[in-house]
Scaffold this motif. Structure first.
Motif, PDB file in Angstrom:
ATOM      1  N   LEU A   8      60.866  46.710  60.328  1.00 49.45           N
ATOM      2  CA  LEU A   8      60.342  46.615  58.730  1.00 49.45           C
ATOM      3  C   LEU A   8      60.018  48.528  59.208  1.00 49.45           C
ATOM      4  CD1 LEU A   8      57.314  43.966  59.452  1.00 49.45           C
ATOM      5  CD2 LEU A   8      59.333  44.917  57.110  1.00 49.45           C
ATOM      6  N   HIS A   9      60.200  49.018  60.238  1.00 52.77           N
ATOM      7  CA  HIS A   9      60.325  50.243  60.180  1.00 52.77           C
ATOM      8  C   HIS A   9      60.977  51.191  59.070  1.00 52.77           C
ATOM      9  CE1 HIS A   9      57.078  50.311  63.736  1.00 52.77           C
ATOM     10  NE2 HIS A   9      57.150  51.586  62.957  1.00 52.77           N
ATOM     11  N   LEU A  14      63.716  53.381  54.654  1.00 59.90           N
ATOM     12  CA  LEU A  14      65.198  52.976  53.266  1.00 59.90           C
ATOM     13  C   LEU A  14      64.383  52.731  52.292  1.00 59.90           C
ATOM     14  CD1 LEU A  14      67.344  51.205  55.000  1.00 59.90           C
ATOM     15  CD2 LEU A  14      67.102  54.089  54.859  1.00 59.90           C
ATOM     16  N   SER A  15      63.354  52.221  51.202  1.00 60.47           N
ATOM     17  CA  SER A  15      62.484  51.630  50.655  1.00 60.47           C
ATOM     18  C   SER A  15      62.006  53.141  49.714  1.00 60.47           C
ATOM     19  CB  SER A  15      61.341  50.318  50.397  1.00 60.47           C
ATOM     20  OG  SER A  15      60.391  51.409  50.997  1.00 60.47           O
ATOM     21  N   VAL A  16      61.259  54.079  50.418  1.00 57.81           N
ATOM     22  CA  VAL A  16      60.947  54.840  49.937  1.00 57.81           C
ATOM     23  C   VAL A  16      61.752  55.774  48.790  1.00 57.81           C
ATOM     24  CG1 VAL A  16      59.281  57.137  50.199  1.00 57.81           C
ATOM     25  CG2 VAL A  16      58.685  54.722  50.861  1.00 57.81           C
ATOM     26  N   ILE A  17      63.185  56.365  50.881  1.00 57.02           N
ATOM     27  CA  ILE A  17      64.622  57.185  50.041  1.00 57.02           C
ATOM     28  C   ILE A  17      65.122  56.854  48.694  1.00 57.02           C
ATOM     29  CG2 ILE A  17      66.427  57.873  50.835  1.00 57.02           C
ATOM     30  CD1 ILE A  17      63.958  59.127  52.453  1.00 57.02           C
ATOM     31  N   LEU A  18      65.269  55.251  49.108  1.00 56.86           N
ATOM     32  CA  LEU A  18      66.044  54.742  48.151  1.00 56.86           C
ATOM     33  C   LEU A  18      64.966  55.235  46.209  1.00 56.86           C
ATOM     34  CD1 LEU A  18      68.014  53.612  46.108  1.00 56.86           C
ATOM     35  CD2 LEU A  18      66.888  50.816  46.945  1.00 56.86           C
ATOM     36  N   LEU A  19      63.439  54.480  46.145  1.00 53.19           N
ATOM     37  CA  LEU A  19      62.922  55.234  45.518  1.00 53.19           C
ATOM     38  C   LEU A  19      63.301  56.535  44.980  1.00 53.19           C
ATOM     39  CD1 LEU A  19      61.167  54.628  43.043  1.00 53.19           C
ATOM     40  CD2 LEU A  19      59.357  55.447  44.808  1.00 53.19           C
ATOM     41  N   ILE A 300      51.737  58.367  62.731  1.00 52.01           N
ATOM     42  CA  ILE A 300      52.337  56.890  62.559  1.00 52.01           C
ATOM     43  C   ILE A 300      52.965  55.351  62.709  1.00 52.01           C
ATOM     44  CG2 ILE A 300      53.376  56.786  60.096  1.00 52.01           C
ATOM     45  CD1 ILE A 300      53.227  59.207  59.442  1.00 52.01           C
ATOM     46  N   ILE A 301      53.933  56.223  63.567  1.00 51.08           N
ATOM     47  CA  ILE A 301      54.516  55.008  63.959  1.00 51.08           C
ATOM     48  C   ILE A 301      53.566  54.639  65.291  1.00 51.08           C
ATOM     49  CG2 ILE A 301      56.873  55.043  65.683  1.00 51.08           C
ATOM     50  CD1 ILE A 301      57.539  57.244  64.781  1.00 51.08           C
ATOM     51  N   LEU A 308      54.310  50.173  56.853  1.00 49.18           N
ATOM     52  CA  LEU A 308      53.712  51.482  56.266  1.00 49.18           C
ATOM     53  C   LEU A 308      53.805  52.419  57.037  1.00 49.18           C
ATOM     54  CD1 LEU A 308      49.472  49.738  55.119  1.00 49.18           C
ATOM     55  CD2 LEU A 308      51.190  50.446  53.742  1.00 49.18           C
ATOM     56  N   SER A 309      53.889  52.257  58.685  1.00 59.34           N
ATOM     57  CA  SER A 309      54.767  52.928  59.239  1.00 59.34           C
ATOM     58  C   SER A 309      55.750  53.992  58.158  1.00 59.34           C
ATOM     59  CB  SER A 309      54.958  52.768  60.588  1.00 59.34           C
ATOM     60  OG  SER A 309      55.267  53.746  60.822  1.00 59.34           O
TER      61      SER A 309
END
Length: 464
Positions: A8-9, A14-19, A300-301, A308-309
């Motif tokens: 999930l980390h 990757l979702s934010v990087i992709l966005l 954060i981790i 979310l982390s």
């Protein structure tokens, strides 16, 4: 120190990087010319102005670097983001003359008062100052990614320059502003969550004071008055002298839009420092033996849920890469608009390609610098960066706006040339001495006043 990352980390990361990558690439569709790339044809709204300014100012040094310094020294870590906010307020007074000048760069603006020969030294030294800050952002990336993956630090820095290239090379100022807006939303969400967690864990600030002595931990001058006051001053003059911040102002549709964007930036930036300080205190109490540069990413981790982390870590990555990319855009703009045409035939049709090639070259040079300075204090690089560009630009810039009739052409040229040289020499001779920004600014002011008075005296003597 490194923590094990769960799937999930990785998904969140990757979702934010992709966005951000998609937004950066799509912003390239708005770029049809070099003018689009540099100032978006002066069609940005106030949020886009804010996005560009916060994009360049709220980066790795403002987040990871501030937390690192708070972990070591406490409240004095606030000077960097607080100084950036104050500098934005001062920038409000400069917007009208900048917008009315019709220029694209600070050196072009200075040349209107001090002649064409002032362009080369102002470009060179202010670019050097911004370049140093790019190195600071890459060091932030090394600290961040090494908290997540067992990778060679130099490989991490290389990944960083690829990301910076992606985020700026397609959309230019459009990409910087749009990504900056997204970054604002993400970074303030995660820093707010982290601040609330830390404050609840302390119970109250009084409990913190039972753990840490007032001095140096709760003093804004915990590292010494001269050290911290010079940090503030370096930041003030550095922000006002930063090409990308001026580009943001110039990109606004009109004066009112630019003012709103700058004012919004002034209120958004300082709270990021408060969040970093709270996290720094928390990590100092609970994980005193960690590498201080990893305080924020490890927090954060450890304390966010995995999804979310991962998203928060990607946001920190974006913060550092967008700041570095925005600074490189400023360097590239000055090179293609002010330096290159002086030595080579300049074709407007090829200006966009030249800008992008310049960005790539600068990034690889930055990689070489990072290789030699992998374990230095991140925020110190930014203070040095602010000082170098500030001593080059600050007083000549203000003089050209407010005292144009009283400063001679030669005084401006020599102030722009000698002041930054003096801080480099001072730093070499007295590396642990008085902050060189005071030396450079003092010399700059004396040159402006002294040579101008001599020139005025000679003119009066000729008239008799």
């Amino acid at each position: 120190m490194m923590f094990f990352l769960k799937p999930l980390h990785i998904i969140g990361f990757l979702s934010v990087i992709l966005l951000i990558t998609v937004v950066s690439v799509l912003s390239g569709k708005k770029v049809k010319s070099a003018d689009d790339f540099i100032t978006s044809k002066k069609m940005s709204n106030s949020w886009m102005v804010t996005g560009t300014i916060t994009g360049v100012l709220v980066g790795g040094a403002s987040t990871i670097g501030t937390t690192q310094l708070a972990f070591q020294c406490g409240m004095s870590a606030w000077w960097f983001t607080l100084g950036e906010g104050i500098a934005c307020l001062l920038l409000l007074f400069l917007i009208k003359p900048l917008k009315e000048s019709g220029v694209q760069t600070i050196p072009q603006f200075l040349s209107q008062s001090y002649g064409q020969k002032s362009i080369i030294p102002s470009c060179f030294f202010s670019s050097a100052g911004m370049f140093i800050s790019v190195v600071a952002q890459l060091l932030s990336l090394v600290a961040l990614i090494s908290s997540m993956f067992t990778l060679n630090p130099l490989l991490i820095a290389f990944i960083g320059i690829l990301l910076m290239a992606t985020y700026i090379i397609f959309g230019g100022i459009w990409g910087s502003s749009l990504v900056g807006i997204i970054k604002i939303i993400l970074i303030y969400t995660f820093l707010a969550m982290a601040s609330i967690f830390c404050y609840k864990s302390f119970g109250s600030i009084s409990n913190l004071k039972d753990i840490f002595p007032y001095y140096p931990w709760f003093s804004l001058f915990g590292r010494g008055f001269m050290v911290d006051s010079s940090a503030l001053f370096s930041t003030l003059v550095g922000v006002i002298s930063t090409q990308t911040c001026i580009q943001a102002v110039l990109s606004g549709k009109n004066i009112s839009v630019s003012r709103k964007g700058v004012l919004l930036s002034a209120f958004l930036i300082p709270p990021t420092g408060i969040a970093g300080i709270l996290i720094g205190f928390y990590m100092r109490i609970n994980y005193p033996d960690i590498n201080s540069a990893q305080a924020l990413p490890l927090f954060i981790i450890k304390h966010f849920n995995p999804l979310l982390s991962g998203m928060a870590l990607a946001t920190l990555l974006i913060a550092a890469t967008v700041t570095g990319a925005s600074l490189i855009l400023g360097i590239s703009t000055m090179f293609t608009r002010d330096i290159y045409p002086k030595f080579f035939r300049f074709n407007e049709k090829s200006a966009l390609l030249l800008s992008r090639l310049t960005i790539i070259i600068i990034l690889f040079i930055a990689l070489l610098f990072v290789k030699q300075n992998l374990y230095s204090l991140i925020i110190k690089w930014n203070f040095l960066s602010m000082g170098l560009r500030g001593t080059t630009i600050f007083f000549p810039f203000l003089a050209s706006i407010f005292f144009k009739d009283y400063v001679s052409l030669s005084a401006g040229f020599w102030a722009i040339t000698i002041a930054p040289l003096s801080i480099i020499i001072w730093k070499i001779i007295y590396p642990e001495g008085l902050n060189p920004v005071f030396i450079g600014l003092t010399i700059s002011l004396f040159i402006l006043i002294g040579i101008s008075k001599i020139s005025l005296y000679k003119e009066r003597k000729k008239s008799f």
